[in-house]
Design an enzyme around this catalytic site. Structure first.
Site, PDB file in Angstrom:
ATOM      1  N   LYS A 317      43.330  49.394  42.472  1.00  0.00           N
ATOM      2  CA  LYS A 317      44.505  49.447  43.352  1.00  0.00           C
ATOM      3  C   LYS A 317      45.819  49.141  42.633  1.00  0.00           C
ATOM      4  CE  LYS A 317      42.194  48.440  47.640  1.00  0.00           C
ATOM      5  NZ  LYS A 317      41.913  47.520  48.710  1.00  0.00           N
ATOM      6  N   ASP A 354      46.268  48.895  53.658  1.00  0.00           N
ATOM      7  CA  ASP A 354      45.515  47.642  53.830  1.00  0.00           C
ATOM      8  C   ASP A 354      46.366  46.612  54.567  1.00  0.00           C
ATOM      9  OD1 ASP A 354      43.244  48.410  52.492  1.00  0.00           O
ATOM     10  OD2 ASP A 354      43.873  47.595  50.569  1.00  0.00           O
TER      11      ASP A 354
HETATM   12  P1  NAP Z   1      40.454  43.530  43.210  1.00  0.00           P
HETATM   13  O1  NAP Z   1      41.842  44.038  43.151  1.00  0.00           O
HETATM   14  O2  NAP Z   1      39.540  43.839  42.088  1.00  0.00           O
HETATM   15  O3  NAP Z   1      40.545  41.931  43.349  1.00  0.00           O
HETATM   16  C1  NAP Z   1      39.399  41.148  43.386  1.00  0.00           C
HETATM   17  C2  NAP Z   1      39.761  39.680  43.624  1.00  0.00           C
HETATM   18  O4  NAP Z   1      38.530  38.994  43.848  1.00  0.00           O
HETATM   19  C3  NAP Z   1      40.432  39.010  42.437  1.00  0.00           C
HETATM   20  O5  NAP Z   1      41.324  38.039  42.909  1.00  0.00           O
HETATM   21  C4  NAP Z   1      39.248  38.358  41.715  1.00  0.00           C
HETATM   22  O6  NAP Z   1      39.585  37.187  41.007  1.00  0.00           O
HETATM   23  C5  NAP Z   1      38.387  37.956  42.882  1.00  0.00           C
HETATM   24  N1  NAP Z   1      36.986  37.866  42.538  1.00  0.00           N
HETATM   25  C6  NAP Z   1      36.161  38.906  42.252  1.00  0.00           C
HETATM   26  N2  NAP Z   1      34.919  38.451  42.025  1.00  0.00           N
HETATM   27  C7  NAP Z   1      34.958  37.108  42.180  1.00  0.00           C
HETATM   28  C8  NAP Z   1      34.002  36.073  42.064  1.00  0.00           C
HETATM   29  N3  NAP Z   1      32.736  36.329  41.762  1.00  0.00           N
HETATM   30  N4  NAP Z   1      34.390  34.800  42.292  1.00  0.00           N
HETATM   31  C9  NAP Z   1      35.667  34.511  42.608  1.00  0.00           C
HETATM   32  N5  NAP Z   1      36.624  35.455  42.721  1.00  0.00           N
HETATM   33  C10 NAP Z   1      36.280  36.726  42.509  1.00  0.00           C
HETATM   34  O7  NAP Z   1      39.707  43.996  44.540  1.00  0.00           O
HETATM   35  P2  NAP Z   1      40.333  44.371  45.968  1.00  0.00           P
HETATM   36  O8  NAP Z   1      40.602  45.813  46.000  1.00  0.00           O
HETATM   37  O9  NAP Z   1      41.420  43.408  46.266  1.00  0.00           O
HETATM   38  O10 NAP Z   1      39.067  44.138  46.935  1.00  0.00           O
HETATM   39  C11 NAP Z   1      38.562  42.830  47.132  1.00  0.00           C
HETATM   40  C12 NAP Z   1      37.536  42.842  48.266  1.00  0.00           C
HETATM   41  O11 NAP Z   1      38.160  43.201  49.481  1.00  0.00           O
HETATM   42  C13 NAP Z   1      36.386  43.811  48.086  1.00  0.00           C
HETATM   43  O12 NAP Z   1      35.195  43.225  48.551  1.00  0.00           O
HETATM   44  C14 NAP Z   1      36.742  44.973  48.969  1.00  0.00           C
HETATM   45  O13 NAP Z   1      35.595  45.677  49.430  1.00  0.00           O
HETATM   46  C15 NAP Z   1      37.424  44.255  50.101  1.00  0.00           C
HETATM   47  N6  NAP Z   1      38.348  45.125  50.818  1.00  0.00           N
HETATM   48  C16 NAP Z   1      38.088  45.387  52.116  1.00  0.00           C
HETATM   49  C17 NAP Z   1      38.929  46.209  52.836  1.00  0.00           C
HETATM   50  C18 NAP Z   1      38.651  46.480  54.273  1.00  0.00           C
HETATM   51  O14 NAP Z   1      39.149  47.475  54.792  1.00  0.00           O
HETATM   52  N7  NAP Z   1      37.924  45.626  54.935  1.00  0.00           N
HETATM   53  C19 NAP Z   1      40.036  46.786  52.217  1.00  0.00           C
HETATM   54  C20 NAP Z   1      40.290  46.470  50.889  1.00  0.00           C
HETATM   55  C21 NAP Z   1      39.432  45.651  50.193  1.00  0.00           C
HETATM   56  P3  NAP Z   1      40.132  37.246  39.479  1.00  0.00           P
HETATM   57  O15 NAP Z   1      41.614  37.449  39.573  1.00  0.00           O
HETATM   58  O16 NAP Z   1      39.747  35.927  38.931  1.00  0.00           O
HETATM   59  O17 NAP Z   1      39.425  38.387  38.812  1.00  0.00           O
END
Ligand code: NAP
Length: 541
Positions: A317, A354
């Site tokens: 993203k 989002d």
């Molecule tokens: P992203 O940009 O890759 O960000 C991931 C975030 O999660 C970062 O802050 C990362 O921390 C943290 N993280 C990942 N694995 C972790 C772990 N094992 N322990 C602690 N922190 C962890 O991803 P994103 O696009 O924001 O998406 C994040 C989540 O939201 C996903 O599960 C996605 O499916 C969900 N989501 C849902 C919707 C919906 O419509 N419901 C929409 C968008 C996203 P670091 O900075 O330390 O790497």
């Protein structure tokens, strides 16, 4: 060395002369002849066009005894007979002669197609010496389990296969990255222009789109398994998903391609939602999962107007902001793009749906559980803790701040928490700090990390003890719908808001950007609730 080639150079529409539809072929892989014959009937019931009888899978196969059983008339479907040797990825370990005799017997018994490997084709043709029945088409196939060669090498391979006297060319390669598939699409178009029937597929998860989009480029046939677990090649979809989920019968040269770019991407329910919405609104488009390693390379390769829009998820993203030609001001402020749309001039425009999706879902969740002032946001003045500082975290933090909340960021990588907190103008915490953080009652918590997402459903970002300080808990994770975090928060008495609600709302925003049509709210929700089951909403890769 294989090179990426832009699909902008490929024009399926230009190559589209009247052509037969791409056939859906179900591999029959049973060990016993009667079971294989039953698989043929099951494939017909699914709506497949052809069944591939994999003779090499049969235990103790005796051609004169077993072939009349498997090929008994009337057959529910045309039969493609394959007797794949081990050296080409099959299970047959004997000499060529008995194998060739079995294939010739299958021809005599009326098999509509017979597959022979390129490496054995000349020998087989000599044995056949022109005695192939007229109604039987010979497929000469080449399988590469390592990679996808350059377009030039693929074109040479086509010529080599044609020179054997093949009726249909079959080339299956392996994707090491999704851009490899573009070369196969180019070869399909090239063959279509030359009126050479070709099956061109790219194996494994990164090659998945080749299996769904081949009708757009004139592929003769695509394979779909009878059910999950019965695939004959890596990342083969089920025939039911090809027909019902991806609406493959409706895909043609003018079909626009949309999809979700992510890594991983197999968990996403977006293909189910968008394909159903496209179908119900009569919009000529298909929506596929794109497993992408390098976003810029992907966008440079699939740069034609046919690739009309993309959803964007983990971890792309933020990179998407840099890859767009223009970015909506709110998405730029957030620093994350979850929707990309190709304008008629070819430029990519980025948006963030989002933000509205998540914040409106939380606001409505609060309104449904408490008396609130209808003139202001129920988030105004409240302490709003965001776990995560990635794309979703930024959208939530930005949105909550816009609504007047006091925003706190907690993240695994503290430097990223600080960076986002500085932007928003609030404090940053480590995940350890968060365990003992309870400056006041009635706080709101939003998890925006993937912690707790399928298959790690026993994980949770915050202990149940710490959850007691929160009045409202939101989880962006939506597979499963009820995460451990939400379950424990509800047990502590909090109002919980599911990520599924955000998912539906952000998808509605995307649909409007993709189609330029207003979304039918009721219809969209009906699709989601009828498919609101992790087993049916999970596309199979
Ligand atoms: P992203 O940009 O890759 O960000 C991931 C975030 O999660 C970062 O802050 C990362 O921390 C943290 N993280 C990942 N694995 C972790 C772990 N094992 N322990 C602690 N922190 C962890 O991803 P994103 O696009 O924001 O998406 C994040 C989540 O939201 C996903 O599960 C996605 O499916 C969900 N989501 C849902 C919707 C919906 O419509 N419901 C929409 C968008 C996203 P670091 O900075 O330390 O790497």
């Amino acid at each position: 060395m294989a090179t990426a080639m832009s699909v902008s150079a490929v024009s399926p529409a230009a190559a589209a002369v009247a052509r037969p539809r791409t056939l859906v072929c179900v591999p029959a892989t049973a060990r016993a002849p009667r079971e294989m014959a039953a698989e043929l009937a099951a494939a017909a019931a699914l709506g497949a066009d052809v069944a591939e009888l994999r003779l090499d899978r049969l235990a103790g196969f005796a051609p004169r005894r077993d072939l009349p059983v498997i090929l008994a008339e009337p057959r529910p479907l045309p039969a493609l007979v394959t007797y794949r040797p081990k050296w080409e990825g099959g299970e047959y370990e004997g000499d060529d002669e008995p194998r060739f005799e079995a294939l010739m017997l299958a021809m005599e018994l009326g098999a509509e197609y017979v597959d022979i490997e390129l490496k054995a084709a000349d020998k087989f043709m000599r044995l056949l010496s022109g005695k192939k029945p007229e109604n039987c088409k010979l497929i000469v196939s080449s399988h590469n389990y390592e990679n996808t060669p350059s377009a030039e090498e693929l074109a040479n391979l086509v010529a080599q296969i044609q020179a054997t006297g093949a009726d249909i060319v079959k080339i299956a390669t392996t994707a090491t990255e999704i851009v490899d598939v573009a070369r196969m699409f180019q070869i399909l178009v090239h063959c279509q222009e030359k009126q050479v029937p070709i099956i061109g597929l790219v194996m494994n998860e990164r090659g998945f789109i080749s299996r769904v989009l081949c009708p757009k480029y004139g592929g003769y046939l695509t394979f779909g398994s009878l059910e999950k677990g019965k695939e004959s090649a890596p990342a083969q979809p089920t025939a039911a998903d090809l027909i019902n989920l991806y609406n493959i019968r409706q895909i043609g040269p003018d079909t626009k391609v949309f999809g979700i770019i992510g890594k991983p991407v197999g968990h996403s329910k977006s293909p189910i939602l968008h394909n159903e919405a496209f179908r119900s609104m009569g919009f000529n488009a298909v929506y596929v999962p794109f497993l992408v390693d390098d976003l810029a390379k992907f966008l440079n390769t699939y740069s034609s107007s046919d690739f009309a829009g993309f959803s964007c998820t983990i971890p792309h993203k933020e990179a998407a902001v840099r890859c767009c030609d223009e970015v909506d001001p709110i998405a730029r402020d957030i620093g994350a793009v979850n929707t990309m749309v190709r304008r008629p001039d070819g430029k990519l425009v980025g948006y963030n749906t989002d933000y509205v999706g998540a914040i409106s879902a939380i606001e409505d969740g609060i309104r449904a559980s408490q008396q609130t002032d209808p003139t202001t946001s129920p988030l105004a003045g409240r302490l709003f803790v965001v776990i995560g500082a990635g794309g979703a975290g930024k959208a939530l933090a930005y949105g909550a701040k816009e609504k007047g909340a006091r925003v706190v960021i907690a993240n695994r990588t503290f430097a990223r928490a600080q960076e986002l907190a500085n932007l928003i103008g609030g404090p940053a915490l480590t995940l350890a700090d968060l365990e003992n953080y309870h400056p006041e009652e009635g706080m709101i918590l939003a998890n925006t990390t993937a912690i707790g997402m399928h298959p790690n459903v026993n994980e949770t970002p915050l202990s149940k003890q710490a959850l007691k300080s929160y009045a409202i808990v939101f989880d962006a994770v939506y597979t499963p719908k009820e995460t451990r975090l939400l379950r424990e928060a509800a047990e502590c008495g909090a109002t919980v808001v599911s990520g599924l609600e955000m998912f539906i709302r952000q998808a509605m925003g995307q649909f409007e950007h993709f189609t330029g049509m207003p979304v039918d709210n009721e219809n969209f929700r009906a699709i989601t609730s009828s498919r609101d089951n992790p087993n049916t909403m999970k596309p199979r890769l």
